[in-house]
Design an enzyme around this catalytic site. Structure first.
Site, PDB file in Angstrom:
ATOM      1  CE  LYS A  60       2.179   8.487   0.498  1.00 54.24           C
ATOM      2  NZ  LYS A  60       3.406   8.002   1.111  1.00 54.24           N
TER       3      LYS A  60
HETATM    4  C1  LIG Z   1       3.800   7.816   2.465  1.00 55.80           C
HETATM    5  C2  LIG Z   1       4.881   6.851   2.724  1.00 55.80           C
HETATM    6  C3  LIG Z   1       4.947   6.130   3.927  1.00 55.80           C
HETATM    7  C4  LIG Z   1       3.976   6.346   5.059  1.00 55.80           C
HETATM    8  O1  LIG Z   1       2.666   5.930   4.747  1.00 55.80           O
HETATM    9  P1  LIG Z   1       1.444   6.481   5.595  1.00 55.80           P
HETATM   10  O2  LIG Z   1       0.232   5.946   4.938  1.00 55.80           O
HETATM   11  O3  LIG Z   1       1.531   7.978   5.511  1.00 55.80           O
HETATM   12  O4  LIG Z   1       1.625   6.003   6.992  1.00 55.80           O
HETATM   13  C5  LIG Z   1       5.940   5.174   4.059  1.00 55.80           C
HETATM   14  N1  LIG Z   1       6.862   4.976   3.078  1.00 55.80           N
HETATM   15  C6  LIG Z   1       6.824   5.660   1.921  1.00 55.80           C
HETATM   16  C7  LIG Z   1       7.859   5.390   0.907  1.00 55.80           C
HETATM   17  C8  LIG Z   1       5.845   6.617   1.696  1.00 55.80           C
HETATM   18  O5  LIG Z   1       5.811   7.281   0.537  1.00 55.80           O
END
Ligand SMILES: *Cc1c(COP(=O)(O)O)cnc(C)c1O
Length: 497
Positions: free
Chosen positions: A113
């Site tokens: 993120k």
């Molecule tokens: C948010 C997240 C996901 C999922 O990603 P999306 O874009 O919501 O599908 C997978 N792994 C981690 C570690 C995350 O923080």
């Protein structure tokens, strides 16, 4: 350059520029903003492989954010991708055995993120300026665990913004929770919600489309926006690393010009994998987009059957950032595979909110052929961690392990030996309990903070800066609220009554 405009997936309201779409976060009819077309890129692998991450980011993002000047966009990129990442490549590919892991967890909060949330605040600030707005921007964000801290970090003390993060009281890991509740910034606020991620996301979305609340805040000098992947300012920066991963394989001599690769994406809200779909639609030679679900396998079932059904038990798993039953960004994919038909999307989304399910027609189903879907049970997730550690002395986090497990099953079932990149979305240090217990049962009763040190020893990774003192930092946020009280919490924080 052609001006790209953004429309709501549900068809109402006027089309807007990129900067307006970023400011609003979500369209007023409750739909998500989508570009009126996905721009093509002239992908010359030799030329592209000379670009560094920032240059590549500009090349890709400038196709989407067409109302930003070159200077504006480059300045956002410069501020985002600097030494807050602990590797100069930003998103390096690591080969383990025969497999490739795209490490997206080198940012300040140890999850992918960070890649988008380190730039979003700058895109937002620039958009405020471009639109001549004299309001303070209030960011409301629901998190399943990782978005929260990444957004707090990104918006920390960014002038002209305030941010409130809502996280589910049950489910997030201890490290994830502490990262948020110990976060100390003048403009930041963290609230635990009694409920799961879907409850938090729904409550926040409702505030966004609540005109009365919007007017009330407007009168006090605030406007809303979102740091969730419903914001296109979150989504587009994620397209970049699909290009960088491909180019990395090319530069290492693993693939030749024109070769296709597969990607495996551990998926929750469908943002990350949708960015992969955008990259492919732009012209990056991607073959299969492999969607990996955990035990909450609503997306896996949807891709395999064409029926989306959220009427099922919600599980709290060891990959909490994927514990989601209503995947927001799927709405954008539905829009494109429906031939950009907003009436159809409106009726599918109505069915989802009234009946909790919908089915797509054969035509749309046929357009899902870019995707393959699988899931990993809790046990399979742990086994994937165990196996990788036993054979290569490498530790991966639980979300990455879901992807790795699904990939191994994919390979076995399809015999497809196309070079494949697995997205490594979080650092194992974020989930020390689940990771270390998978490596050896003897760690079952050891506390999380000891496990962080132990993980560092056995895998020979330095403890990342972001969590080094997490166990001794003072907790500054203790608010817990019922989902029906979210609005009051927002008004209280802003001191509006
Ligand atoms: C948010 C997240 C996901 C999922 O990603 P999306 O874009 O919501 O599908 C997978 N792994 C981690 C570690 C995350 O923080």
């Amino acid at each position: 350059m052609d001006n790209l405009i953004y429309k709501s997936t549900r068809g109402h309201g006027d089309p807007v520029s990129a900067s307006k779409a970023i400011l609003r976060g979500i369209a007023e009819d409750g739909g998500l903003f989508v570009p009126s077309f996905i721009p093509k890129i002239d992908f010359n692998v030799k030329e592209f492989s000379k670009l560094n991450y920032k240059e590549l980011a500009y090349t890709v993002m400038s196709k989407f954010f067409t109302d930003f000047t070159e200077e504006e966009l480059k300045s956002c990129i410069d501020k985002a991708y600097d030494d807050k990442f602990d590797t100069k490549e930003i998103a390096p590919v690591k080969k383990i055995g025969d497999d490739f892991f795209l490490e997206l967890h080198h940012g300040p909060t140890l999850a992918f993120k960070d890649v988008a949330l380190s730039i979003l605040p700058h895109l937002l600030k620039t958009s405020v300026k471009k639109q001549g707005i004299d309001k303070e921007v209030l960011i409301l964000t629901a998190t399943s665990g990782d978005t929260g801290k990444a957004a707090l970090e990104g918006f920390n003390n960014v002038e002209g913004t305030k941010i409130i993060v809502f996280y589910p009281e049950v489910g997030v890991s201890i490290v994830q929770e502490l990262q948020m509740t110990t976060h100390d910034g003048d403009n930041t606020f963290v609230v635990a919600i009694k409920g799961n991620f879907d409850d938090a996301q729904k409550a926040v979305k409702e505030i966004f489309t609540d005109n009365k609340m919007r007017e009330q805040l407007d009168g006090k000098g605030f406007m809303f926006s979102s740091a969730n992947s419903i914001n296109i300012g979150r989504l587009i920066p994620q397209v970049v690393y699909y290009f960088s991963a491909y180019l990395d394989l090319y530069k290492k001599g693993e693939i030749s010009e024109g070769d296709k690769i597969n990607v495996v994406v551990p998926t929750g809200n469908f943002g990350d994998i949708l960015a992969g779909y955008f990259a492919k639609s732009m012209g990056l030679p991607l073959d299969k987009l492999i969607c990996a679900s955990n035990k909450n396998k609503v997306l896996c079932d949807f891709i395999n059957t064409g029926k989306y059904d959220r009427n099922r038990e919600f599980y709290v798993t060891n990959s909490p950032s994927m514990d989601i039953l209503v995947s927001s960004n799927l709405e954008r994919l539905l829009y494109f595979i429906s031939g950009e038909n907003p009436e159809k999307i409106q009726s599918l989304m109505d069915a989802l909110s009234t009946k909790g399910e919908y089915s797509i027609d054969e035509d749309m189903k046929n357009k899902l052929k870019d995707f393959y879907a699988g899931y990993a049970s809790e046990t399979e997730t742990c086994e994937a961690i165990t196996e990788l550690y036993k054979t290569h002395k490498e530790a991966i986090d639980t979300h990455t392990a879901v992807a790795y497990s699904v990939y191994k099953k994919y390979k076995e079932n399809t015999k497809d030996d196309t070079k494949t990149v697995i997205l490594s979305t979080a650092s194992p240090f974020k989930f020390p309990k689940a990771v270390m217990s998978s490596i050896d049962k003897k760690y079952d009763d050891v506390n999380e903070f000891e496990l962080i040190k132990e993980l560092s020893k056995i895998a020979h990774y330095a403890i990342p800066q972001g969590i080094r003192d997490i166990d001794t930092k003072p907790k500054v946020h203790n608010t817990v609220c019922d989902k029906k009280d979210i609005k009051n919490v927002v008004l209280d924080f802003l001191k509006i009554k």
